[in-house]
Write an enzyme that holds these catalytic residues in place. Sequence first.
Site, PDB file in Angstrom:
ATOM      1  N   CYS A 141       0.842  -1.202   0.000  1.00 16.81           N
ATOM      2  CA  CYS A 141       0.000   0.000   0.000  1.00 16.81           C
ATOM      3  C   CYS A 141       0.873   1.247   0.000  1.00 16.81           C
ATOM      4  O   CYS A 141       1.920   1.278   0.651  1.00 16.81           O
ATOM      5  CB  CYS A 141      -0.895   0.045   1.235  1.00 16.81           C
ATOM      6  SG  CYS A 141      -2.338  -0.982   1.113  1.00 16.81           S
ATOM      7  N   HIS A 142       0.408   2.256  -0.708  1.00 14.97           N
ATOM      8  CA  HIS A 142       1.101   3.541  -0.669  1.00 14.97           C
ATOM      9  C   HIS A 142       0.847   4.201   0.684  1.00 14.97           C
ATOM     10  O   HIS A 142      -0.271   4.131   1.205  1.00 14.97           O
ATOM     11  CB  HIS A 142       0.566   4.470  -1.774  1.00 14.97           C
ATOM     12  CG  HIS A 142       0.921   4.020  -3.138  1.00 14.97           C
ATOM     13  ND1 HIS A 142       0.164   3.089  -3.836  1.00 14.97           N
ATOM     14  CD2 HIS A 142       1.956   4.347  -3.950  1.00 14.97           C
ATOM     15  CE1 HIS A 142       0.719   2.876  -5.020  1.00 14.97           C
ATOM     16  NE2 HIS A 142       1.809   3.623  -5.113  1.00 14.97           N
ATOM     17  N   MET A 156      -8.187   0.506   1.236  1.00  9.42           N
ATOM     18  CA  MET A 156      -7.491  -0.253   2.273  1.00  9.42           C
ATOM     19  C   MET A 156      -7.514   0.488   3.610  1.00  9.42           C
ATOM     20  O   MET A 156      -7.647  -0.128   4.664  1.00  9.42           O
ATOM     21  CB  MET A 156      -6.057  -0.574   1.848  1.00  9.42           C
ATOM     22  CG  MET A 156      -5.961  -1.510   0.653  1.00  9.42           C
ATOM     23  SD  MET A 156      -6.938  -3.023   0.811  1.00  9.42           S
ATOM     24  CE  MET A 156      -6.206  -3.776   2.248  1.00  9.42           C
ATOM     25  N   GLU A 157      -7.408   1.811   3.562  1.00  7.99           N
ATOM     26  CA  GLU A 157      -7.444   2.595   4.806  1.00  7.99           C
ATOM     27  C   GLU A 157      -8.800   2.448   5.493  1.00  7.99           C
ATOM     28  O   GLU A 157      -8.877   2.265   6.710  1.00  7.99           O
ATOM     29  CB  GLU A 157      -7.134   4.064   4.511  1.00  7.99           C
ATOM     30  CG  GLU A 157      -5.670   4.335   4.188  1.00  7.99           C
ATOM     31  CD  GLU A 157      -5.198   3.819   2.827  1.00  7.99           C
ATOM     32  OE1 GLU A 157      -3.969   3.771   2.620  1.00  7.99           O
ATOM     33  OE2 GLU A 157      -6.037   3.456   1.972  1.00  7.99           O
ATOM     34  N   ASP A 187     -11.621  -6.661  21.950  1.00  3.59           N
ATOM     35  CA  ASP A 187     -10.674  -6.644  23.063  1.00  3.59           C
ATOM     36  C   ASP A 187     -11.292  -6.056  24.325  1.00  3.59           C
ATOM     37  O   ASP A 187     -11.086  -6.576  25.418  1.00  3.59           O
ATOM     38  CB  ASP A 187      -9.427  -5.842  22.675  1.00  3.59           C
ATOM     39  CG  ASP A 187      -8.423  -5.765  23.805  1.00  3.59           C
ATOM     40  OD1 ASP A 187      -8.019  -6.834  24.319  1.00  3.59           O
ATOM     41  OD2 ASP A 187      -8.057  -4.645  24.197  1.00  3.59           O
TER      42      ASP A 187
END
Length: 157
Positions: free
Chosen positions: A79-80, A114-115, A129
């Site tokens: 990824c950039h 992707m972000e 969590d």
Amino acid sequence: MAAEFSHLDAQNQPGMVDVGAKNTTTREAKAQSIVYLGADIIQHFEAAGWQNKKGSILQTAIIAGTMAAKRTGDLIPLCHPLGLDACSFDMDVQAEEIIITCTCRLHAKTGVEMEALVGASVAALTIYDMCKSVSKGLVIRETKLLSKSGGKSDFLA
């Protein structure tokens, strides 16, 4: 005609996509993750104001998701690295699950799918969590791209 893998060169070696010749445009992507908690656990945390010993569950998930979206280029090898203009979250608490939507936007030569996916995923993992002490039956059901715009092809799920 089958699409080619964008991250492989002519010799089938991995590499970043060369975006040098692409136009800079405003690009936006929305991704979603769903965390199943079950009705009893949702009611438990609603009664507690979505707080536990670790702090505010939903706010911590938003902060973690934002931090992760900003670091996507460090997490996904090809990824950039991108400087996001905006990253926001919607946490839709339903009867048995939380639907997390992450929206990322920037003005650049490459997209932000992707972000948005990483942001939604890490927000879901953070909820897991922070709630796992109450139940081990939590499930992150799905993470998917909802939409993307601003590049050579738009997408709407």
